[in-house]
Motif scaffolding. Structure first.
Motif, PDB file in Angstrom:
ATOM      1  N   ARG A  32      60.474   8.723  19.082  1.00 14.54           N
ATOM      2  CA  ARG A  32      59.291   9.556  18.874  1.00 14.54           C
ATOM      3  C   ARG A  32      58.055   8.733  19.193  1.00 14.54           C
ATOM      4  NH1 ARG A  32      60.693   8.741  13.052  1.00 14.54           N
ATOM      5  NH2 ARG A  32      59.455   6.943  12.395  1.00 14.54           N
ATOM      6  N   SER A  34      53.956   8.632  18.146  1.00 16.49           N
ATOM      7  CA  SER A  34      53.109   9.174  17.092  1.00 16.49           C
ATOM      8  C   SER A  34      51.807   8.401  17.018  1.00 16.49           C
ATOM      9  CB  SER A  34      53.837   9.121  15.735  1.00 16.49           C
ATOM     10  OG  SER A  34      54.098   7.768  15.379  1.00 16.49           O
ATOM     11  N   GLN A  43      50.442  12.394  13.462  1.00 14.46           N
ATOM     12  CA  GLN A  43      50.728  13.416  14.463  1.00 14.46           C
ATOM     13  C   GLN A  43      51.754  12.867  15.447  1.00 14.46           C
ATOM     14  OE1 GLN A  43      49.620  16.777  14.878  1.00 14.46           O
ATOM     15  NE2 GLN A  43      51.370  16.617  16.268  1.00 14.46           N
ATOM     16  N   ILE A  44      52.875  13.558  15.581  1.00 20.27           N
ATOM     17  CA  ILE A  44      53.899  13.176  16.552  1.00 20.27           C
ATOM     18  C   ILE A  44      53.610  13.902  17.858  1.00 20.27           C
ATOM     19  CG2 ILE A  44      56.350  13.329  17.135  1.00 20.27           C
ATOM     20  CD1 ILE A  44      57.001  12.806  14.247  1.00 20.27           C
ATOM     21  N   ALA A  46      55.613  13.587  20.926  1.00 20.82           N
ATOM     22  CA  ALA A  46      56.780  13.991  21.709  1.00 20.82           C
ATOM     23  C   ALA A  46      58.023  13.284  21.185  1.00 20.82           C
ATOM     24  CB  ALA A  46      56.575  13.690  23.189  1.00 20.82           C
ATOM     25  N   PHE A  47      59.167  13.862  21.535  1.00 22.43           N
ATOM     26  CA  PHE A  47      60.462  13.247  21.274  1.00 22.43           C
ATOM     27  C   PHE A  47      61.134  12.969  22.615  1.00 22.43           C
ATOM     28  CE2 PHE A  47      59.743  15.951  17.500  1.00 22.43           C
ATOM     29  CZ  PHE A  47      59.822  14.984  16.513  1.00 22.43           C
ATOM     30  N   HIS A 111      51.645  21.563  24.084  1.00 24.81           N
ATOM     31  CA  HIS A 111      51.628  21.178  22.666  1.00 24.81           C
ATOM     32  C   HIS A 111      50.297  21.537  22.023  1.00 24.81           C
ATOM     33  CE1 HIS A 111      52.518  17.874  19.475  1.00 24.81           C
ATOM     34  NE2 HIS A 111      52.879  19.071  19.063  1.00 24.81           N
ATOM     35  N   ASP A 149      59.556  14.567  10.479  1.00 26.20           N
ATOM     36  CA  ASP A 149      59.231  14.427  11.895  1.00 26.20           C
ATOM     37  C   ASP A 149      58.906  15.778  12.521  1.00 26.20           C
ATOM     38  OD1 ASP A 149      59.584  11.688  11.866  1.00 26.20           O
ATOM     39  OD2 ASP A 149      61.692  11.794  12.470  1.00 26.20           O
ATOM     40  N   ASP A 152      55.497  16.942  11.258  1.00 26.61           N
ATOM     41  CA  ASP A 152      54.380  16.210  11.862  1.00 26.61           C
ATOM     42  C   ASP A 152      54.237  16.528  13.351  1.00 26.61           C
ATOM     43  OD1 ASP A 152      53.865  15.074   9.447  1.00 26.61           O
ATOM     44  OD2 ASP A 152      54.793  13.141   9.894  1.00 26.61           O
ATOM     45  N   TYR A 153      55.306  16.941  13.992  1.00 20.60           N
ATOM     46  CA  TYR A 153      55.200  17.343  15.392  1.00 20.60           C
ATOM     47  C   TYR A 153      54.578  18.727  15.527  1.00 20.60           C
ATOM     48  CZ  TYR A 153      56.446  18.718  20.098  1.00 20.60           C
ATOM     49  OH  TYR A 153      56.387  19.168  21.399  1.00 20.60           O
TER      50      TYR A 153
END
Length: 275
Positions: A32, A34, A43-44, A46-47, A111, A149, A152-153
């Motif tokens: 991830r 963040s 704030q995340i 992307a994965f 996003h 996670d 937060d994403y």
């Protein structure tokens, strides 16, 4: 330099503001990126999953922090300068590098719309659909990330994520092997068409920032070999992603000029008499 590195769960790969020396390809596990705010919130962005490429920054510093979210996450680092040098001499390679940047920008734009315009239900629907497209097998998804996670994403609280997942489970849209007792990483999408119907018609969400189909098998994909690790010279020979350094063009300094040429330079120019 080792060809691959392993990271434990929640171990930092690089920090925000550090020099962007490498970009990475995920070989195994998940990552991830963040950013923590001054008020402590996170704030995340992307994965990333096996095959994905991340850390290719347009600047000389990382704008996000990167952490492993699965045990024994394995990454292959690639020097940023090596990619840029090869992009300067190889048009096809430059297009591939630009494709990574373009997909990152498109993902960031999607996003932003997700965080600013979609409801909590729509955010979960978009998230599960795209994660299923990326790592799902027949609707079965093993989520490496936690509820925190995901929250937060998606810009939600943990309670909201749990409540929305329970609603989807009660509606027989997805199922969890543990029922409603506790959070489990394994879920099954029973009716993905219902998730698509929950999204606005004009919203085409693309969660995949970068993946192996962008760079291609001959650039950064793991080598097909009996050995699991290579020396840097082996990667050069088998993968071809490390360009040879540019050869300097020999330039003769002025003080090495031919003696006769130097005497010609030192002679005074003849003065032309006016008519």
């Amino acid at each position: 330099m080792k060809s691959t590195y392993s990271y434990a769960k929640d171990e930092e790969i690089y920090g925000e503001g550090k020099a962007a020396t490498f970009c990475y390809q995920v070989i195994n596990g998940a990552v991830r990126i963040s950013r923590k705010l001054t008020n402590g919130r996170r704030q995340i962005g992307a994965f990333y999953f096996p095959g994905d490429i991340f850390g290719l920054e347009p600047w000389f510093q990382y704008r996000w922090s990167a952490e492993a979210i699965a045990e024994a996450t394995t990454l292959r680092p690639v020097r940023r300068k090596a990619l840029l040098r090869k992009a300067q001499s190889n048009l096809s390679f430059a297009r591939n590098v630009w494709s990574i940047t373009e997909r990152d920008l498109r993902h960031a734009d999607d996003h932003r719309i997700l965080l600013g315009q979609l409801t909590a239900t729509e955010r979960l629907a978009a998230f599960f659909l795209q994660i299923n497209d990326r790592i799902g097998v027949g609707g079965q998804i093993e989520l490496p990330m936690s509820r925190t996670d995901i929250a937060d994403y998606l810009g939600l609280t943990i309670e909201t994520v749990s409540r929305e997942i329970t609603k989807l489970s009660d509606g027989r849209i997805l199922s969890r092997p543990d029922g409603h007792l506790r959070w489990n990483s394994g879920i099954t999408l029973l009716r993905p068409e219902s998730l698509r119907a929950a999204l606005p018609r004009s919203f085409a969400f693309d969660l995949s920032a970068t993946s192996e189909d962008v760079m291609g098998l001959t650039i950064l994909h793991p080598c097909n070999s009996a050995r699991s690790a290579f020396r840097e010279t082996d990667i050069v020979a088998k993968v071809g992603c490390w360009p040879s350094p540019p050869q300097p063009v020999p330039i003769r300094p002025p003080h090495h000029a031919d003696p006769e040429e130097r005497r010609c330079r030192m002679r005074p120019r003849p003065e032309h008499s006016r008519a």
